[in-house]
Design a protein around this motif. Structure first.
Motif, PDB file in Angstrom:
ATOM      1  N   PRO A   1       0.838  -1.204   0.000  1.00 56.28           N
ATOM      2  CA  PRO A   1       0.000   0.000   0.000  1.00 56.28           C
ATOM      3  C   PRO A   1       0.871   1.251   0.000  1.00 56.28           C
ATOM      4  CG  PRO A   1      -0.049  -1.078   2.142  1.00 56.28           C
ATOM      5  CD  PRO A   1       0.717  -1.966   1.223  1.00 56.28           C
ATOM      6  N   LYS A   2       0.365   2.323  -0.588  1.00 54.43           N
ATOM      7  CA  LYS A   2       1.149   3.566  -0.649  1.00 54.43           C
ATOM      8  C   LYS A   2       1.260   4.226   0.719  1.00 54.43           C
ATOM      9  CE  LYS A   2      -0.038   4.516  -5.414  1.00 54.43           C
ATOM     10  NZ  LYS A   2      -0.773   5.372  -6.329  1.00 54.43           N
ATOM     11  N   THR A   3       0.154   4.248   1.458  1.00 58.52           N
ATOM     12  CA  THR A   3       0.114   4.918   2.758  1.00 58.52           C
ATOM     13  C   THR A   3      -0.518   3.980   3.778  1.00 58.52           C
ATOM     14  OG1 THR A   3      -0.191   7.033   1.651  1.00 58.52           O
ATOM     15  CG2 THR A   3      -0.676   6.972   3.981  1.00 58.52           C
ATOM     16  N   CYS A   4       0.042   3.964   4.992  1.00 62.64           N
ATOM     17  CA  CYS A   4      -0.467   3.097   6.056  1.00 62.64           C
ATOM     18  C   CYS A   4      -0.520   3.870   7.361  1.00 62.64           C
ATOM     19  CB  CYS A   4       0.442   1.896   6.253  1.00 62.64           C
ATOM     20  SG  CYS A   4       0.695   0.958   4.768  1.00 62.64           S
ATOM     21  N   LEU A   5      -1.453   3.509   8.217  1.00 68.94           N
ATOM     22  CA  LEU A   5      -1.584   4.097   9.539  1.00 68.94           C
ATOM     23  C   LEU A   5      -1.684   2.964  10.543  1.00 68.94           C
ATOM     24  CD1 LEU A   5      -2.067   6.522  11.435  1.00 68.94           C
ATOM     25  CD2 LEU A   5      -4.500   6.328  10.886  1.00 68.94           C
ATOM     26  N   GLU A   6      -0.793   2.957  11.534  1.00 67.23           N
ATOM     27  CA  GLU A   6      -0.812   1.919  12.563  1.00 67.23           C
ATOM     28  C   GLU A   6      -1.199   2.554  13.896  1.00 67.23           C
ATOM     29  OE1 GLU A   6       2.117  -1.213  14.913  1.00 67.23           O
ATOM     30  OE2 GLU A   6       2.859  -0.251  13.111  1.00 67.23           O
ATOM     31  N   PHE A   7      -2.234   1.997  14.538  1.00 69.15           N
ATOM     32  CA  PHE A   7      -2.663   2.450  15.856  1.00 69.15           C
ATOM     33  C   PHE A   7      -2.095   1.511  16.910  1.00 69.15           C
ATOM     34  CE2 PHE A   7      -5.978   4.082  13.069  1.00 69.15           C
ATOM     35  CZ  PHE A   7      -6.037   5.408  13.488  1.00 69.15           C
ATOM     36  N   GLY A   8      -1.660   2.040  18.042  1.00 67.03           N
ATOM     37  CA  GLY A   8      -1.136   1.206  19.111  1.00 67.03           C
ATOM     38  C   GLY A   8       0.167   0.542  18.714  1.00 67.03           C
ATOM     39  N   ALA A   9       1.074   1.316  18.177  1.00 66.06           N
ATOM     40  CA  ALA A   9       2.275   0.788  17.548  1.00 66.06           C
ATOM     41  C   ALA A   9       3.214   0.057  18.500  1.00 66.06           C
ATOM     42  CB  ALA A   9       3.033   1.905  16.850  1.00 66.06           C
ATOM     43  N   GLY A  10       3.374   0.480  19.737  1.00 64.22           N
ATOM     44  CA  GLY A  10       4.348  -0.157  20.625  1.00 64.22           C
ATOM     45  C   GLY A  10       5.729  -0.087  20.007  1.00 64.22           C
ATOM     46  N   ALA A  11       6.272  -1.234  19.612  1.00 60.60           N
ATOM     47  CA  ALA A  11       7.581  -1.268  18.949  1.00 60.60           C
ATOM     48  C   ALA A  11       7.456  -1.026  17.449  1.00 60.60           C
ATOM     49  CB  ALA A  11       8.266  -2.613  19.214  1.00 60.60           C
ATOM     50  N   ALA A  12       6.252  -0.887  16.933  1.00 61.88           N
ATOM     51  CA  ALA A  12       5.967  -0.549  15.532  1.00 61.88           C
ATOM     52  C   ALA A  12       6.460  -1.595  14.537  1.00 61.88           C
ATOM     53  CB  ALA A  12       6.528   0.827  15.195  1.00 61.88           C
ATOM     54  N   LEU A  13       6.512  -2.845  14.932  1.00 61.13           N
ATOM     55  CA  LEU A  13       7.010  -3.889  14.038  1.00 61.13           C
ATOM     56  C   LEU A  13       6.206  -4.001  12.739  1.00 61.13           C
ATOM     57  CD1 LEU A  13       9.284  -5.951  13.829  1.00 61.13           C
ATOM     58  CD2 LEU A  13       7.759  -7.617  14.875  1.00 61.13           C
ATOM     59  N   PRO A  14       4.855  -3.973  12.766  1.00 65.62           N
ATOM     60  CA  PRO A  14       4.121  -4.018  11.492  1.00 65.62           C
ATOM     61  C   PRO A  14       4.447  -2.831  10.578  1.00 65.62           C
ATOM     62  CG  PRO A  14       2.670  -4.621  13.285  1.00 65.62           C
ATOM     63  CD  PRO A  14       3.941  -4.101  13.912  1.00 65.62           C
ATOM     64  N   SER A  15       4.599  -1.645  11.149  1.00 70.11           N
ATOM     65  CA  SER A  15       4.956  -0.473  10.341  1.00 70.11           C
ATOM     66  C   SER A  15       6.341  -0.622   9.730  1.00 70.11           C
ATOM     67  CB  SER A  15       4.914   0.801  11.194  1.00 70.11           C
ATOM     68  OG  SER A  15       3.594   1.095  11.563  1.00 70.11           O
ATOM     69  N   LEU A  16       7.276  -1.124  10.503  1.00 65.91           N
ATOM     70  CA  LEU A  16       8.629  -1.338   9.986  1.00 65.91           C
ATOM     71  C   LEU A  16       8.608  -2.398   8.877  1.00 65.91           C
ATOM     72  CD1 LEU A  16      10.565  -1.247  13.368  1.00 65.91           C
ATOM     73  CD2 LEU A  16      10.499   0.542  11.623  1.00 65.91           C
ATOM     74  N   ALA A  17       7.770  -3.427   9.026  1.00 65.09           N
ATOM     75  CA  ALA A  17       7.635  -4.452   7.994  1.00 65.09           C
ATOM     76  C   ALA A  17       7.045  -3.856   6.714  1.00 65.09           C
ATOM     77  CB  ALA A  17       6.774  -5.603   8.499  1.00 65.09           C
ATOM     78  N   LEU A  18       6.050  -2.970   6.856  1.00 63.28           N
ATOM     79  CA  LEU A  18       5.464  -2.313   5.684  1.00 63.28           C
ATOM     80  C   LEU A  18       6.497  -1.448   4.963  1.00 63.28           C
ATOM     81  CD1 LEU A  18       1.955  -1.391   7.051  1.00 63.28           C
ATOM     82  CD2 LEU A  18       2.416  -2.742   4.998  1.00 63.28           C
ATOM     83  N   LEU A  19       7.307  -0.732   5.722  1.00 63.60           N
ATOM     84  CA  LEU A  19       8.371   0.061   5.094  1.00 63.60           C
ATOM     85  C   LEU A  19       9.340  -0.843   4.335  1.00 63.60           C
ATOM     86  CD1 LEU A  19       9.086   2.683   7.889  1.00 63.60           C
ATOM     87  CD2 LEU A  19       8.153   3.132   5.610  1.00 63.60           C
ATOM     88  N   HIS A  20       9.687  -1.974   4.944  1.00 62.80           N
ATOM     89  CA  HIS A  20      10.578  -2.922   4.274  1.00 62.80           C
ATOM     90  C   HIS A  20       9.932  -3.459   2.997  1.00 62.80           C
ATOM     91  CE1 HIS A  20      13.752  -5.885   3.823  1.00 62.80           C
ATOM     92  NE2 HIS A  20      12.789  -6.736   3.496  1.00 62.80           N
ATOM     93  N   ALA A  21       8.623  -3.661   3.037  1.00 62.91           N
ATOM     94  CA  ALA A  21       7.896  -4.195   1.883  1.00 62.91           C
ATOM     95  C   ALA A  21       7.750  -3.168   0.767  1.00 62.91           C
ATOM     96  CB  ALA A  21       6.520  -4.705   2.316  1.00 62.91           C
TER      97      ALA A  21
END
Length: 122
Positions: free
Chosen positions: A95-115
């Motif tokens: 996806p071009k843009t993503c929003l993560e709520f309750g990130a904590g360590a933000a692992l899903p967001s970091l995975a999306l950036l890697h993807a």
């Protein structure tokens, strides 16, 4: 749902003292049995801020694995893909843009950036 960082299988990359209460760990997502395509992400936990990024949730690991592994991602997104086909919309990955709520360590967001996501907000 919560994990104790001391019990994690993730690789410890430093000590709390080196980072004033912030630990640095490396999580590895197994993509296949050979390990050739595995993805590693470095994340940080803040031990001095309980409830605010001091633990890595099991769900974060699961979501990150589904983002990074094409087979798991297909299972997760099949309903979205079918809905888009039926309604004539196009779905693209990542996806071009993503929003993560309750990130904590933000692992899903970091995975999306890697993807390859262009913009991730957490």
């Amino acid at each position: 749902i919560f994990r104790n960082p001391e019990d994690d299988e993730d690789e410890w990359l430093g000590t709390e003292a080196e980072h004033d209460g912030i630990s640095e760990l490396k999580w590895t997502c197994p993509i296949n049995t050979t390990g050739a395509d595995d993805v590693s992400i470095v994340y940080h936990l803040a031990f001095l801020a309980p409830g605010h990024g001091d633990s890595l949730w099991n769900s974060s690991r699961c979501i990150a694995e589904h983002i990074l592994d094409p087979k798991r991602r297909a299972v997760l997104l099949v309903i979205l893909l079918l809905d888009n086909e039926q309604n004539g919309r196009k779905f693209s990955w990542p996806p071009k843009t993503c929003l993560e709520f309750g990130a904590g360590a933000a692992l899903p967001s970091l995975a999306l950036l890697h993807a390859g996501a262009q913009k991730v907000v957490f």
